[in-house]
Design an enzyme around this catalytic site. Structure first.
Site, PDB file in Angstrom:
ATOM      1  N   ALA A  19      46.483  36.085  32.262  1.00 35.60           N
ATOM      2  CA  ALA A  19      45.223  36.433  32.134  1.00 35.60           C
ATOM      3  C   ALA A  19      44.439  35.590  31.080  1.00 35.60           C
ATOM      4  O   ALA A  19      45.294  35.316  29.893  1.00 35.60           O
ATOM      5  CB  ALA A  19      45.215  37.967  31.963  1.00 35.60           C
ATOM      6  N   GLY A  58      49.359  38.002  34.433  1.00 33.09           N
ATOM      7  CA  GLY A  58      48.412  38.034  35.770  1.00 33.09           C
ATOM      8  C   GLY A  58      48.815  37.393  36.762  1.00 33.09           C
ATOM      9  O   GLY A  58      48.460  37.436  38.061  1.00 33.09           O
ATOM     10  N   GLU A 102      51.538  38.692  38.951  1.00 33.70           N
ATOM     11  CA  GLU A 102      50.937  39.864  39.662  1.00 33.70           C
ATOM     12  C   GLU A 102      50.121  39.328  40.878  1.00 33.70           C
ATOM     13  O   GLU A 102      50.094  39.974  41.808  1.00 33.70           O
ATOM     14  CB  GLU A 102      50.015  40.583  38.666  1.00 33.70           C
ATOM     15  CG  GLU A 102      51.162  41.419  37.609  1.00 33.70           C
ATOM     16  CD  GLU A 102      50.225  42.051  36.547  1.00 33.70           C
ATOM     17  OE1 GLU A 102      50.493  43.348  36.519  1.00 33.70           O
ATOM     18  OE2 GLU A 102      49.265  41.274  35.873  1.00 33.70           O
TER      19      GLU A 102
END
Length: 260
Positions: free
Chosen positions: A66, A112, A115
């Protein structure tokens, strides 16, 4: 539609979505998450799209994480909202997408990025890929489903170790952990993913959509996956794809599924 942070290409009903922020190693920021949501939403309604391949631009990163600069000064309330909105717009949206989503993981898939790859229905990695959830090294935890999907894929003990150490694993270790299905050379990654996509598209996309929903039900609190499967199995008998599939089998010919 024109996007600033992603690229799209449709070829033979396969939509390739490429996260394109090479200077940031394709890090996810709010704008990129929103654009990905819009791209997936459009693909959902586009009958010409049957399979989605999700990848990153360049050779270094799928998604390196992220964009930390966006939330470094957030309050607890803002942090909770960030995670909730991200889950709804992208990560859960991809996980429950009714069309197959393949993550073609090229290079780093961290935080992220991992993910997002885990939200896809399965993953193929290039041999230079490295994966991990380093959030605890920043004083935070994975907030886009990492603490839930990683143990589902690799088991509780391995997930605990990966998250607690904030370490990375390479592609071969990810294959050993069942985090990815296949490992291939970087220059063959998309070709390999396309090959699997073509195998998928030989089958009933209606049945595949029902199978995705049934498999996911096993991992959702309050849902009985067996009941979901039974209901979906029964509904399949009323589809044109079922009539075509059984007719083709009985008449020893190749099925031509109408997708209905």
């Amino acid at each position: 539609m024109s996007y600033q942070n992603i690229l799209e290409e449709i070829d033979e009903s396969i939509l390739t979505i490429t996260i394109n922020r090479p200077k940031k190693l394709n890090a996810l920021n709010r704008d990129t998450i929103q654009e990905l949501h819009e791209a997936f939403k459009a693909a959902r309604d586009n009958d010409d799209v049957k399979v989605i391949i999700l990848t990153g631009s360049g050779e270094k990163a799928f998604v390196a994480g992220a964009d930390i600069s966006e939330f470094a000064d957030f309050s607890p309330k803002e942090g909770k909202k960030l995670a909730a909105e991200g889950q709804e717009k992208l990560f859960d949206y991809v996980a429950n997408f009714p069309k197959p989503v393949i993550a073609a993981v090229n290079g780093f898939a961290l935080g992220g990025g991992l993910e997002l790859a885990m939200a896809a229905h399965f993953r193929i990695a290039s041999d230079n890929a490295k994966m991990g959830l380093p959030e605890v090294s920043l004083g935070v935890i994975p907030g886009y489903g990492g603490t839930q999907r990683l143990p589902q894929l690799v088991g509780k003990g391995r997930a605990m170790e990966m998250i607690m150490t904030a370490g990375m694993i390479d592609a071969n270790q990810a294959l050993q952990y069942n985090l990815v299905n296949h490992v291939t050379d970087l220059d063959e990654l998309l070709e390999f993913a396309n090959g699997i996509a073509h195998k998928i598209m030989k089958n009933s996309m209606v049945a595949i959509s029902a199978a995705i929903k049934s498999i996911n039900a096993n991992y959702e609190a309050g849902k009985n996956g067996f009941e979901t499967e039974i209901e979906a199995f029964g509904r399949a008998f009323g589809t044109e794809d079922f009539k075509e599939g059984t007719s083709a089998f009985l008449n020893k010919r190749k099925a031509d599924f109408p997708g209905k």
